[in-house]
Design a protein around this motif. Structure first.
Motif, mmCIF file in Angstrom:
data_model
loop_
_atom_site.group_PDB
_atom_site.id
_atom_site.type_symbol
_atom_site.label_atom_id
_atom_site.label_comp_id
_atom_site.label_asym_id
_atom_site.label_seq_id
_atom_site.Cartn_x
_atom_site.Cartn_y
_atom_site.Cartn_z
ATOM 1 N N GLY A 188 0.810 -1.218 0.000
ATOM 2 C CA GLY A 188 0.000 0.000 0.000
ATOM 3 C C GLY A 188 0.838 1.260 0.000
ATOM 4 N N GLN A 189 2.125 1.134 -0.117
ATOM 5 C CA GLN A 189 3.039 2.283 -0.181
ATOM 6 C C GLN A 189 4.401 1.765 -0.648
ATOM 7 O OE1 GLN A 189 3.357 3.285 4.174
ATOM 8 N NE2 GLN A 189 5.458 2.590 3.861
ATOM 9 N N GLN A 190 5.316 2.658 -0.906
ATOM 10 C CA GLN A 190 6.659 2.205 -1.263
ATOM 11 C C GLN A 190 7.211 1.335 -0.127
ATOM 12 O OE1 GLN A 190 9.538 5.373 -1.380
ATOM 13 N NE2 GLN A 190 11.086 4.149 -2.436
ATOM 14 N N PRO A 191 7.722 0.149 -0.424
ATOM 15 C CA PRO A 191 8.272 -0.680 0.648
ATOM 16 C C PRO A 191 9.359 0.067 1.428
ATOM 17 C CG PRO A 191 8.116 -1.949 -1.378
ATOM 18 C CD PRO A 191 7.788 -0.528 -1.728
ATOM 19 N N VAL A 192 9.474 -0.276 2.712
ATOM 20 C CA VAL A 192 10.510 0.352 3.533
ATOM 21 C C VAL A 192 11.537 -0.709 3.928
ATOM 22 C CG1 VAL A 192 8.915 2.071 4.445
ATOM 23 C CG2 VAL A 192 9.313 -0.029 5.741
ATOM 24 N N ALA A 193 12.765 -0.275 4.201
ATOM 25 C CA ALA A 193 13.841 -1.233 4.505
ATOM 26 C C ALA A 193 14.943 -0.510 5.262
ATOM 27 C CB ALA A 193 14.381 -1.823 3.208
ATOM 28 N N PRO A 194 15.888 -1.277 5.828
ATOM 29 C CA PRO A 194 17.019 -0.621 6.520
ATOM 30 C C PRO A 194 17.779 0.311 5.573
ATOM 31 C CG PRO A 194 17.010 -2.985 6.980
ATOM 32 C CD PRO A 194 15.944 -2.743 5.959
ATOM 33 N N SER A 195 17.964 -0.132 4.332
ATOM 34 C CA SER A 195 18.667 0.701 3.341
ATOM 35 C C SER A 195 17.913 0.604 2.021
ATOM 36 C CB SER A 195 20.100 0.200 3.138
ATOM 37 O OG SER A 195 20.780 0.199 4.372
ATOM 38 N N SER A 196 18.188 1.563 1.146
ATOM 39 C CA SER A 196 17.398 1.565 -0.098
ATOM 40 C C SER A 196 18.033 0.652 -1.148
ATOM 41 C CB SER A 196 17.235 2.989 -0.618
ATOM 42 O OG SER A 196 18.494 3.538 -0.835
ATOM 43 N N VAL A 197 18.249 -0.597 -0.771
ATOM 44 C CA VAL A 197 18.805 -1.590 -1.692
ATOM 45 C C VAL A 197 17.643 -2.443 -2.196
ATOM 46 C CG1 VAL A 197 20.459 -3.480 -1.928
ATOM 47 C CG2 VAL A 197 20.864 -1.674 -0.241
ATOM 48 N N PRO A 198 17.428 -2.510 -3.504
ATOM 49 C CA PRO A 198 16.251 -3.245 -4.002
ATOM 50 C C PRO A 198 16.300 -4.726 -3.663
ATOM 51 C CG PRO A 198 17.226 -1.916 -5.749
ATOM 52 C CD PRO A 198 18.177 -1.880 -4.592
ATOM 53 N N CYS A 199 15.127 -5.303 -3.500
ATOM 54 C CA CYS A 199 15.004 -6.746 -3.292
ATOM 55 C C CYS A 199 15.431 -7.455 -4.581
ATOM 56 C CB CYS A 199 13.540 -7.053 -2.973
ATOM 57 S SG CYS A 199 13.093 -8.770 -3.172
ATOM 58 N N PRO A 200 16.245 -8.526 -4.473
ATOM 59 C CA PRO A 200 16.722 -9.190 -5.691
ATOM 60 C C PRO A 200 15.605 -9.824 -6.520
ATOM 61 C CG PRO A 200 17.483 -10.346 -3.706
ATOM 62 C CD PRO A 200 16.806 -9.108 -3.254
ATOM 63 N N THR A 201 14.467 -10.076 -5.905
ATOM 64 C CA THR A 201 13.364 -10.689 -6.664
ATOM 65 C C THR A 201 12.368 -9.635 -7.132
ATOM 66 O OG1 THR A 201 13.595 -12.699 -5.402
ATOM 67 C CG2 THR A 201 11.535 -12.435 -6.586
ATOM 68 N N ASN A 202 11.896 -8.801 -6.198
ATOM 69 C CA ASN A 202 10.841 -7.844 -6.574
ATOM 70 C C ASN A 202 11.383 -6.617 -7.309
ATOM 71 O OD1 ASN A 202 8.903 -9.443 -5.345
ATOM 72 N ND2 ASN A 202 9.291 -8.531 -3.352
ATOM 73 N N ARG A 203 12.630 -6.294 -7.039
ATOM 74 C CA ARG A 203 13.335 -5.216 -7.757
ATOM 75 C C ARG A 203 12.792 -3.816 -7.523
ATOM 76 N NH1 ARG A 203 16.869 -8.028 -11.882
ATOM 77 N NH2 ARG A 203 17.046 -9.928 -10.694
ATOM 78 N N GLU A 204 11.913 -3.645 -6.507
ATOM 79 C CA GLU A 204 11.459 -2.281 -6.218
ATOM 80 C C GLU A 204 12.430 -1.657 -5.216
ATOM 81 O OE1 GLU A 204 7.360 -1.777 -5.147
ATOM 82 O OE2 GLU A 204 6.676 -3.098 -6.767
ATOM 83 N N THR A 205 12.754 -0.399 -5.429
ATOM 84 C CA THR A 205 13.689 0.262 -4.511
ATOM 85 C C THR A 205 12.924 0.730 -3.277
ATOM 86 O OG1 THR A 205 14.974 0.988 -6.374
ATOM 87 C CG2 THR A 205 15.383 2.126 -4.281
ATOM 88 N N PRO A 206 13.331 0.249 -2.090
ATOM 89 C CA PRO A 206 12.596 0.641 -0.883
ATOM 90 C C PRO A 206 13.034 2.003 -0.350
ATOM 91 C CG PRO A 206 14.292 -0.955 -0.323
ATOM 92 C CD PRO A 206 14.407 -0.726 -1.810
#
Ligand SMILES: Cc1cc2nc3c(=O)[nH]c(=O)nc-3n(C[C@H](O)[C@H](O)[C@H](O)COP(=O)(O)OP(=O)(O)OC[C@H]3O[C@@H](n4cnc5c(N)ncnc54)[C@H](O)[C@@H]3O)c2cc1C
Ligand SMILES: Cc1cc2nc3c(=O)[nH]c(=O)nc-3n(C[C@H](O)[C@H](O)[C@H](O)COP(=O)(O)O)c2cc1C
Ligand code: SF4
Length: 647
Positions: free
Chosen positions: A116-134
């Motif tokens: 429901g929003q841009q994914p959040v993460a410890p760092s803005s490194v994209p997920c290797p599968t989903n490829r969205e930049t958090p």
């Protein structure tokens, strides 16, 4: 053998667990689409508690709405979920199991459409599968997230859960903090190994402060994610020691991340307990209990690992889906009654995929056990009117139909034209390629169930219409399977051309072989041939081979193909078969592939039904499985089940 070690109670912190068998968290699609617990989830988990598991870790529950990683993920982020969660904990505890719930935030391992929003993460490194930049969380946002884990634990405790598990494995949020691959922070939550573990330190300290120091908190980590360049074992040993020092009461040792799915959910080429050596190393480095996971299906192996002290508890993931009664059957020694898990992931991981589901079917279930999820519509009742049932064909469809009908009180005779040693139909041939030998366990299970429920099994009897007329059954179930296709390609009747199933059954091939057809049967036959052929080539009309295989099984097969140097030509249509090769069109360009001693056909199958006037055969006639339409054992077994349940 009494499997004493497995059934010895043990404490996790202050929580006494009656045995060492655990259901690990597995999203089931049984909560509703808003993540609320209803009858479906109660039935699914209740069946596993009734089946004797010591501890049931309920699947991923989202601590923040924006952390949702899967459809139907449980809501534990607000109080509206508490009544449903209370019913769930109570259902699990009713049978003497310990109720634990897994607290989860997907971090970068989700997509905006789900979160429901841009994914959040410890760092803005994209997920290797989903490829969205958090979005990289600010330090304040990290503290707010920690508070959400603590608030979720308070809800779990209010609902009656005996403990919580923090999901820091598989590259989800906790794991994203731990891993230097995904955590590049320079505040207190990054930098060093302790910095990366600080997130999990504050979570456990916060939970203990809010729920009481005796409230057990388990943490799940990945021992190894090196295939994508993440955490390695040496580092996870230190993680385990730090997490023990921070106050966690047990460590659940999984492996993998998104991008290395087949280490999370091991495929059939993984051995029993494939991650046990890493588990042993970590167990020797901590004093709190450890939970092992990863392809445990064999009671002897499970008991040995516990007896030797390699692990304290063992999670049975898919094996608990295949058979919710595994602990009770293991305890009472009814080992032949256990539905074996084949690691095929054909049904348990395909609950999202309408193409694999039968009409009315939904939620997690198992290829071999259509009753797995205990929905009311998959339960068995006693037949209102016992009937004389003739089942023709001892493939998976016929075997499933026969034992289920007999269990319901019908008088069932199963006829098979082959000998008893060939029971299983094509599914027995399917057990010949590498890493498929467990399929024979499934066939043995079916034969055992037929015997147990009094199915009369007649082998070496080919049924025809006259025989049916003579026997006068009330119900005929035609489960006669399929035969391989042989399309009109010039040269297809040459002596150098063989059917894949005959090759698997032992028809000799040697030298260089070319397999036409890169579907399931083609790729498995190609791999089978690598053991004794010089060169193996596959040609496939579609852009990909093995397209019907599920993620983990397909990934591991393609990786093996690279090692085995199997040559693959996709987008390639065969025009003609010659004496030592083929003429084909690859990506629109005509070419010759020659130098082959044998050509193997794996071009699909067509339904085999030898009966013309079906409705004249008996008052009720049903055609199921490949005899209806050549597909897979999944359709065969589910159709066998549904008919046996309905008659
Ligand atoms: C190499 C290979 C690998 C495969 N791998 C997989 C897999 O991994 N997963 C999967 O889901 N599916 C797999 N399949 C497909 C799967 O095996 C079939 O879809 C499934 O076996 C169909 O089941 P069935 O009971 O309908 O028919 P069958 O398995 O074909 O059984 C039909 C039975 O009927 C008997 N019969 C026929 N006529 C008569 C008669 N007149 N009287 C008495 N008996 C008769 C036959 O001898 C046979 O034993 C594979 C198939 C092959 C060949
Ligand atoms: C359908 C399915 C859903 C899963 N969902 C989760 C989950 O919610 N949380 C989690 O930590 N692991 C999840 N896993 C991983 C399992 O907990 C387990 O670690 C994995 O299946 C390996 O164990 P097994 O070989 O016994 O199946 C899931 C696995 C499957 C098959
Ligand atoms: S579908 Fe396959 S992997 Fe999944 S539980 Fe059943 S046998 Fe195991």
């Amino acid at each position: 053998m009494n499997f004493e070690a497995t059934f010895k109670p043990m404490y996790v912190g202050s929580m006494l667990v009656k045995n060492r068998l655990v259901v690990p968290a597995m999203d089931s699609h049984m909560p509703d689409e808003n993540g609320m617990i209803g009858e479906d989830a109660l039935n699914y988990y209740g069946a596993r508690a009734r089946g004797g598991f010591g501890m049931i870790i309920v699947e991923i529950a989202a601590v923040q709405k924006s952390g949702i990683g899967m459809p139907h993920e449980i809501n534990i982020y607000d109080d509206t979920s508490i009544p449903g969660l209370t019913a769930l904990a109570s259902r699990i505890k009713h049978y003497g199991s310990r109720a634990v719930i897994q607290l989860h935030h997907a971090g970068r391992e989700t997509v905006a459409a789900m979160a429901g929003q841009q994914p959040v993460a410890p760092s803005s490194v994209p997920c290797p599968t989903n490829r969205e930049t958090p979005h990289e969380m600010t330090t304040l946002e990290v503290y707010e997230l920690i508070q959400d884990y603590i608030d979720a634990s308070v809800r779990a405790q209010k609902a009656g859960f005996d403990a919580v598990e923090i999901h820091a494995a598989h590259g989800y949020m906790g794991g994203q903090f731990l891993s230097p691959r995904s955590n590049r922070r320079i505040d207190e939550f990054g930098g060093s190994i302790e910095g990366r573990a600080y997130f999990l330190k504050l979570i456990v300290e916060g939970i203990k402060a809010a729920c009481g120091k005796d409230y057990p908190v388990i943490v799940r980590i990945s021992t190894d994610e090196s295939r994508i360049g993440g955490i390695q074992l040496n580092e996870s040993i230190i993680h385990a020691q730090l997490l023990e020092a921070y106050g966690y009461d047990a460590i659940h040792l999984s492996a993998g991340t998104y991008g290395a799915w087949d280490t999370i959910v091991p495929p059939p080429d993984a051995q029993q307990g494939w991650n046990l050596s890493a588990t042993k190393v970590i167990k020797s480095a901590v004093t709190i209990p450890v939970i092992a996971v990863g392809r445990y299906t064999d009671p002897y192996f499970i008991n040995l690992a516990i007896t030797r002290g390699d692990t304290d508890f063992i999670s049975l993931g898919r094996q608990s889906i295949a058979d919710p009664d595994f602990p009770n059957k293991m305890f009472s020694g009814e080992l032949m009654d256990i539905v074996p898990c084949l690691s095929c992931t054909q049904r348990c991981m395909s609950f999202n995929d309408p193409s694999t589901l039968q009409e009315g079917d939904y939620g997690v279930s198992c290829l071999l056990n259509p009753m797995s999820n205990d929905r009311p519509d998959v339960r068995l009742n006693t037949a209102a009117q016992p009937k004389k049932v003739m089942v023709i064909g001892a493939g998976p469809a016929g075997l499933e139909a026969a034992w289920v009908a007999a269990k319901r009180g019908h008088t069932v005779t199963l006829y098979e034209k082959g000998p008893k040693s060939r029971a299983g139909g094509q599914f027995l041939i399917a057990a010949y390629p590498p890493f498929k030998q467990d399929l024979t366990r499934a066939i043995r299970y079916y034969l055992n169930m037929c015997e147990k429920y009094g199915v009369e099994m007649v082998f070496e009897k080919e049924v025809d219409a006259a025989f049916i007329a003579e026997k006068k059954p009330d119900v005929v179930i035609v489960a006669t399977g399929a035969t391989p296709l042989k399309p009109a390609i010039p040269g297809i009747s040459g002596e150098n051309v063989k059917q894949a199933i005959n090759v698997l059954l032992g028809e000799p091939v040697k030298g260089n072989v070319l397999v036409i057809g890169g579907g399931l049967v083609g790729v498995e036959t190609a791999e089978y041939c690598t053991d004794y052929c010089n060169k193996v080539t596959i040609v496939e009309m579609k852009p990909e081979i093995a397209s019907e295989l599920y993620l983990t099984v397909r990934d591991s097969l393609l990786r093996r193909f690279k090692h085995e140097e199997i040559e693959v030509h996709t987008n390639t249509r065969v025009i003609e078969i010659a004496e030592n090769g083929i003429v084909c069109e690859e990506n629109g360009v005509q070419k010759v592939l020659d130098g082959y001693d044998s050509i193997i056909l794996a071009l699909g199958a067509k339904a085999y039904n030898p009966f013309e006037q079906l409705n004249d055969l008996a008052p009720e006639v049903y055609t199921i499985g490949d005899a209806k339409q050549a597909r897979s054992a999944l359709e065969a077994i589910y159709e066998g089940f549904r008919i046996a349940q309905a008659i």
